[in-house]
Design a protein around this motif. Structure first.
Motif, PDB file in Angstrom:
ATOM      1  N   THR A 109      44.310  84.313 -16.149  1.00  0.00           N
ATOM      2  CA  THR A 109      43.201  84.198 -15.194  1.00  0.00           C
ATOM      3  C   THR A 109      43.238  82.894 -14.407  1.00  0.00           C
ATOM      4  OG1 THR A 109      41.782  83.253 -16.905  1.00  0.00           O
ATOM      5  CG2 THR A 109      41.700  85.645 -16.597  1.00  0.00           C
ATOM      6  N   LEU A 110      44.128  81.976 -14.773  1.00  0.00           N
ATOM      7  CA  LEU A 110      44.206  80.679 -14.115  1.00  0.00           C
ATOM      8  C   LEU A 110      45.383  80.625 -13.149  1.00  0.00           C
ATOM      9  CD1 LEU A 110      43.533  78.194 -17.074  1.00  0.00           C
ATOM     10  CD2 LEU A 110      41.886  79.301 -15.541  1.00  0.00           C
ATOM     11  N   THR A 111      45.247  79.814 -12.112  1.00  0.00           N
ATOM     12  CA  THR A 111      46.358  79.598 -11.195  1.00  0.00           C
ATOM     13  C   THR A 111      47.419  78.719 -11.867  1.00  0.00           C
ATOM     14  OG1 THR A 111      45.426  77.559 -10.264  1.00  0.00           O
ATOM     15  CG2 THR A 111      44.780  79.665  -9.236  1.00  0.00           C
ATOM     16  N   ASN A 115      46.804  76.060 -14.867  1.00  0.00           N
ATOM     17  CA  ASN A 115      47.555  76.128 -16.118  1.00  0.00           C
ATOM     18  C   ASN A 115      48.243  74.800 -16.422  1.00  0.00           C
ATOM     19  OD1 ASN A 115      47.860  78.744 -17.792  1.00  0.00           O
ATOM     20  ND2 ASN A 115      47.835  79.522 -15.687  1.00  0.00           N
ATOM     21  N   ILE A 116      48.803  74.184 -15.395  1.00  0.00           N
ATOM     22  CA  ILE A 116      49.493  72.907 -15.584  1.00  0.00           C
ATOM     23  C   ILE A 116      48.529  71.835 -16.089  1.00  0.00           C
ATOM     24  CG2 ILE A 116      50.661  71.007 -14.380  1.00  0.00           C
ATOM     25  CD1 ILE A 116      51.827  73.182 -12.485  1.00  0.00           C
ATOM     26  N   LEU A 145      51.366  76.846  -6.408  1.00  0.00           N
ATOM     27  CA  LEU A 145      50.280  76.288  -7.214  1.00  0.00           C
ATOM     28  C   LEU A 145      49.039  77.172  -7.247  1.00  0.00           C
ATOM     29  CD1 LEU A 145      50.478  72.481  -6.326  1.00  0.00           C
ATOM     30  CD2 LEU A 145      51.253  73.633  -8.420  1.00  0.00           C
ATOM     31  N   LYS A 146      48.797  77.953  -6.192  1.00  0.00           N
ATOM     32  CA  LYS A 146      47.598  78.781  -6.145  1.00  0.00           C
ATOM     33  C   LYS A 146      47.855  80.195  -6.666  1.00  0.00           C
ATOM     34  CE  LYS A 146      45.478  75.308  -4.414  1.00  0.00           C
ATOM     35  NZ  LYS A 146      44.655  74.475  -5.343  1.00  0.00           N
ATOM     36  N   HIS A 147      49.081  80.468  -7.090  1.00  0.00           N
ATOM     37  CA  HIS A 147      49.416  81.797  -7.606  1.00  0.00           C
ATOM     38  C   HIS A 147      49.076  81.901  -9.091  1.00  0.00           C
ATOM     39  CE1 HIS A 147      51.706  81.698  -3.903  1.00  0.00           C
ATOM     40  NE2 HIS A 147      52.047  82.958  -4.037  1.00  0.00           N
ATOM     41  N   LYS A 148      48.659  83.089  -9.495  1.00  0.00           N
ATOM     42  CA  LYS A 148      48.428  83.361 -10.916  1.00  0.00           C
ATOM     43  C   LYS A 148      49.737  83.848 -11.546  1.00  0.00           C
ATOM     44  CE  LYS A 148      43.485  84.133 -10.511  1.00  0.00           C
ATOM     45  NZ  LYS A 148      42.340  85.060 -10.678  1.00  0.00           N
ATOM     46  N   PRO A 149      49.843  83.787 -12.885  1.00  0.00           N
ATOM     47  CA  PRO A 149      51.107  84.137 -13.546  1.00  0.00           C
ATOM     48  C   PRO A 149      51.679  85.492 -13.144  1.00  0.00           C
ATOM     49  CG  PRO A 149      49.670  83.052 -15.099  1.00  0.00           C
ATOM     50  CD  PRO A 149      48.871  83.224 -13.848  1.00  0.00           C
ATOM     51  N   THR A 150      50.819  86.495 -12.939  1.00  0.00           N
ATOM     52  CA  THR A 150      51.327  87.826 -12.583  1.00  0.00           C
ATOM     53  C   THR A 150      51.969  87.844 -11.191  1.00  0.00           C
ATOM     54  OG1 THR A 150      49.118  88.416 -11.770  1.00  0.00           O
ATOM     55  CG2 THR A 150      49.694  89.071 -14.032  1.00  0.00           C
TER      56      THR A 150
END
Length: 250
Positions: A109-111, A115-116, A145-150
């Motif tokens: 759910t985090l970008t 996450n970093i 940086l603004k992308h989510k893991p998926t």
């Protein structure tokens, strides 16, 4: 960009002395580590290798304070961790140790940026934005940086995991089979970034791997067999590592 620290090769980042780890009791006891003594220099990339069941993952887990030991000592950045209580161990791992795992362990759910920075946020610490920017540039994550893991490839997700491990400026980063879930190209990219973090950012990296090609990216390979040190290779190549593993029966 930061230069490599000046005392590289002279300062010990992590050290184990007479390390013993036993699973089970009596006739069924397995000595995963049988008195291992080894030191890892600061500012170097070291791979730990050995046949299945050699104790390589156990050694890393004990060095990182993830597993208790049954004998011996572990020092991280000059601090003996084998006698620390849970609270102090948790603080040490949070502030002074970074982790990169085979599974990326990113929160969906985090970008990427969130996450970093999550570990620092949980610790109540503000990020050093200059250091953050340096890591992001080195890892090529600026436009992700603004992308989510998926929305990221496996290699990009592992780069985010690498950035998360580096952002707190830990004494050491432990990488457990970091390319295990990646294709060869993405795996090579992550290994390049780990090596770059050592050479350009002065980081210390200790990696467990079963792959001779992955180990060839390291400055040094420590070999284990049956819970004992079984060799030490400086400036490894895939061929020299493979030959050493064959001699161990891997």
């Amino acid at each position: 960009m930061s230069a490599v620290v000046s005392d590289v090769g002279t300062r010990t980042a992590v050290e184990a002395t007479g390390l013993v780890k036993v699973y089970g009791k009596g006739d069924t006891a397995v000595h995963a580590l049988a008195g291992v003594t080894v030191a890892f220099e600061a500012g170097r990339f070291t791979a730990i290798m050995g046949p299945s069941g050699s104790g390589k993952s156990t050694l890393m887990h004990c060095l990182a304070g993830l597993d208790d030991v049954d004998g011996g000592q572990v020092r991280v950045g000059g601090t003996e961790i084998t006698g620390l209580g849970d609270k102090d161990l948790t603080k040490l791992r949070r502030d002074r140790v970074g982790f990169v795992f085979q599974s990326f362990n990113l929160l969906p759910t985090l970008t990427a940026e969130q996450n970093i920075l999550l570990g620092l946020e949980l610790a109540g610490r503000k990020p050093d934005r200059e250091w953050f920017d340096t890591i992001v540039e080195v890892l090529g994550l600026r436009d992700r940086l603004k992308h989510k893991p998926t929305e990221l490839s496996g290699g990009q997700q592992q780069r985010v995991a690498c950035a998360r491990a580096l952002v707190a400026r830990p004494d050491v980063v432990f990488a457990d089979e970091p390319t295990g879930n990646l294709d060869s190209r993405s795996g090579a990219e992550v290994l390049d970034f780990l090596r770059m973090s050592v050479r350009k950012l002065g980081q210390t990296v200790i990696m467990v791997t079963h792959d001779p090609v992955a180990a060839s990216y390291a400055d040094r390979v420590v070999l284990l067999a049956d819970g004992h040190l079984a060799g030490d290779i400086t400036a490894p190549t895939a061929d020299s590592v493979l030959a050493a593993l064959k001699n161990l029966g891997a």
